[in-house]
Design an enzyme around this catalytic site. Structure first.
Site, PDB file in Angstrom:
ATOM      1  N   TYR A   1      -1.029   8.643   0.028  1.00  0.00           N
ATOM      2  CA  TYR A   1      -0.062   7.898  -0.771  1.00  0.00           C
ATOM      3  C   TYR A   1      -0.435   8.097  -2.242  1.00  0.00           C
ATOM      4  O   TYR A   1      -1.572   7.833  -2.649  1.00  0.00           O
ATOM      5  CB  TYR A   1      -0.081   6.406  -0.398  1.00  0.00           C
ATOM      6  CG  TYR A   1       0.818   5.617  -1.300  1.00  0.00           C
ATOM      7  CD1 TYR A   1       2.201   5.785  -1.229  1.00  0.00           C
ATOM      8  CD2 TYR A   1       0.305   4.766  -2.257  1.00  0.00           C
ATOM      9  CE1 TYR A   1       3.037   5.098  -2.084  1.00  0.00           C
ATOM     10  CE2 TYR A   1       1.144   4.075  -3.118  1.00  0.00           C
ATOM     11  CZ  TYR A   1       2.510   4.249  -3.032  1.00  0.00           C
ATOM     12  OH  TYR A   1       3.335   3.579  -3.894  1.00  0.00           O
TER      13      TYR A   1
ATOM     14  N   ASP B   1      -5.918   3.274   5.692  1.00  0.00           N
ATOM     15  CA  ASP B   1      -4.581   2.825   5.289  1.00  0.00           C
ATOM     16  C   ASP B   1      -3.691   3.045   6.512  1.00  0.00           C
ATOM     17  O   ASP B   1      -3.367   4.181   6.870  1.00  0.00           O
ATOM     18  CB  ASP B   1      -4.104   3.639   4.080  1.00  0.00           C
ATOM     19  CG  ASP B   1      -2.707   3.221   3.596  1.00  0.00           C
ATOM     20  OD1 ASP B   1      -1.963   2.592   4.379  1.00  0.00           O
ATOM     21  OD2 ASP B   1      -2.361   3.544   2.435  1.00  0.00           O
TER      22      ASP B   1
ATOM     23  N   LYS C   1       6.251  -2.172   4.056  1.00  0.00           N
ATOM     24  CA  LYS C   1       6.849  -1.119   4.881  1.00  0.00           C
ATOM     25  C   LYS C   1       7.169  -1.623   6.285  1.00  0.00           C
ATOM     26  O   LYS C   1       8.031  -2.465   6.425  1.00  0.00           O
ATOM     27  CB  LYS C   1       5.920   0.102   4.872  1.00  0.00           C
ATOM     28  CG  LYS C   1       5.396   0.486   3.476  1.00  0.00           C
ATOM     29  CD  LYS C   1       6.487   0.950   2.530  1.00  0.00           C
ATOM     30  CE  LYS C   1       6.002   1.100   1.088  1.00  0.00           C
ATOM     31  NZ  LYS C   1       4.826   1.923   0.889  1.00  0.00           N
TER      32      LYS C   1
HETATM   33  C1  LIG Z   1       3.830   2.107  -0.055  1.00  0.00           C
HETATM   34  C2  LIG Z   1       2.459   2.496   0.295  1.00  0.00           C
HETATM   35  C3  LIG Z   1       1.346   1.969  -0.399  1.00  0.00           C
HETATM   36  C4  LIG Z   1       1.503   1.057  -1.606  1.00  0.00           C
HETATM   37  O1  LIG Z   1       2.041  -0.171  -1.261  1.00  0.00           O
HETATM   38  P1  LIG Z   1       2.968  -1.070  -2.243  1.00  0.00           P
HETATM   39  O2  LIG Z   1       3.316  -2.216  -1.358  1.00  0.00           O
HETATM   40  O3  LIG Z   1       4.121  -0.224  -2.663  1.00  0.00           O
HETATM   41  O4  LIG Z   1       2.125  -1.458  -3.407  1.00  0.00           O
HETATM   42  C5  LIG Z   1       0.099   2.353   0.017  1.00  0.00           C
HETATM   43  N1  LIG Z   1      -0.092   3.203   1.055  1.00  0.00           N
HETATM   44  C6  LIG Z   1       0.946   3.732   1.727  1.00  0.00           C
HETATM   45  C7  LIG Z   1       0.677   4.682   2.842  1.00  0.00           C
HETATM   46  C8  LIG Z   1       2.254   3.390   1.381  1.00  0.00           C
HETATM   47  O5  LIG Z   1       3.277   3.935   2.063  1.00  0.00           O
END
Ligand SMILES: *Cc1c(COP(=O)(O)O)cnc(C)c1O
Length: 373
Positions: A99, A171, A196
């Site tokens: 990301y 993550d 997400k």
């Molecule tokens: C969107 C995303 C983030 C960051 O999250 P936010 O809620 O936009 O701050 C981090 N890691 C991944 C894999 C993401 O898709």
């Protein structure tokens, strides 16, 4: 309880005051102290803890099989808390496909504060081993990764981190706890952008960190959460907890659709390569099949003809929406290279799709006409 049942019942107690089935939203920032000085419900001030946040954290910890969770106002705030918990002179290993914001925070801000980092292709765990230094404190894993759906062997990455005396954080935003549980594979922390799949409706920004143990690292993270205050509002927590209940069915349905879309794209003459770990010829397929229950709703593909052709395809979609982000019920398509800007490492001809919950035939027909066949 099995995961589907836990997701519906943990953090959702019947309100003892009024028997409400859906939890109430507690907006009060402050909580009364008894005459003897005690706080009967352990709530003092909402930055430190709030009933809606506690309920969400309990649900997220249960879903990931952790002992505790800390909820944040965004995924990036969660990432910052992890970086903050390190010390100047510490070394972090980041994956090459990642990301964008995770890497940008490190390069634009934390390097200046004395955190060092290396970037390696984690589809081969030997690369992680080679990048280990005496001061390595964190191995950051993202699998499947953004935007090329690279698969990293979480168990192996955690073993390598631990033998160097470092922590492993995963993550888990793209797989979601519905499909993959990194703590059970050896990771010490799971990080989520709850914006997400956990949120699932493209209407709430949030982040979370789930811990396998309440060790010093997590205690420091909790300290940044409570003292720093980058916390989600009670309403955000309520929205997220509401969404947790349907996480498994949403992610299963998105996986069904994405598997069909990936197979359609893989057979299409205008496409150079499809990145989807559910396809047998994906380089990470075998590991993904071991560590994920399904292959998820995210995929990307590269068109023949590069950036210009990719942008032209995205311009022709009628059902997919041209927008960033992912994990909502609506299907999104995005030209990643142009959204990430000049430092992007995404291939210029790549389009990323978050496959939603529409009828799969409508999605396939839309991509088919957009590809100009
Ligand atoms: C969107 C995303 C983030 C960051 O999250 P936010 O809620 O936009 O701050 C981090 N890691 C991944 C894999 C993401 O898709």
């Amino acid at each position: 309880m099995r995961p589907e049942t836990r997701a519906i019942h943990i953090g959702h107690p019947i309100d003892p005051g009024n028997s409400a089935v859906s939890p109430s939203i507690v907006l009060s920032t402050t909580f009364m102290r008894e005459a003897d000085g005690s706080f009967p419900h352990n709530f003092v001030y909402t930055r430190s803890a709030n009933p809606n946040r506690n309920a969400l954290e309990a649900a997220l910890a249960a879903l990931e099989g952790g002992v505790a969770a800390a909820a944040f106002g965004s995924g990036q705030a969660a990432t910052m808390a992890i970086y903050h918990a390190l010390a100047p002179g510490d070394h972090v290993i980041l994956p090459a496909d990642i990301y964008f914001g995770t890497r940008a925070l490190m390069e634009q801000h934390y390097n200046r504060w004395g955190i060092e980092h290396s970037v390696v292709d984690m589809s081969n765990s030997a690369n992680i081993e080679r990048a280990i230094k005496a001061n390595t404190k964190l191995v950051w894993v993202e699998t499947p990764s953004n935007p090329q759906l690279t698969i990293t062997d979480i168990r192996r990455a955690a073993e390598i981190a631990h033998s160097a005396g470092a922590f492993c954080v995963a993550d888990n935003t793209w797989a979601s706890p519905a499909l993959q549980n990194p703590l059970a594979l050896g990771a010490d922390l799971v990080m989520h952008s709850t914006t997400k799949y956990i949120g699932g409706h493209s209407d709430v920004l949030g982040g979370a960190i789930v811990a396998k143990e309440e060790n010093d690292l997590f205690i420091r993270i909790r300290g940044f959460q409570q003292l720093g205050g980058a916390v989600p509002s009670p309403f955000d927590c309520w929205l997220l907890l509401r969404s947790v209940a349907t996480l498994q069915v949403r992610v299963n349905a998105a996986s069904d659709n994405a598997e069909s879309v990936a197979r359609f794209l893989a057979g299409h003459a205008k496409i150079k390569v499809v990145h989807y770990p559910g396809l047998e010829n994906h380089p990470g397929h075998a590991i993904a099949a071991e560590q994920m229950r399904r292959f998820g709703g995210m995929l990307s593909f590269q068109v023949k003809g590069g950036a210009e052709e990719a942008i032209a395809v995205a311009a022709r979609v009628k059902i997919f929406i041209r927008a960033t982000s992912l994990g909502g019920y609506e299907s999104l398509i995005e030209h990643r290279y142009s959204i990430e800007g000049v430092n992007s490492v995404a291939p210029p001809g790549l389009l990323r799709c978050s496959i939603g919950l529409e009828h799969v035939d409508d999605l396939i027909e839309d991509l088919d006409q957009a590809l100009g066949s």
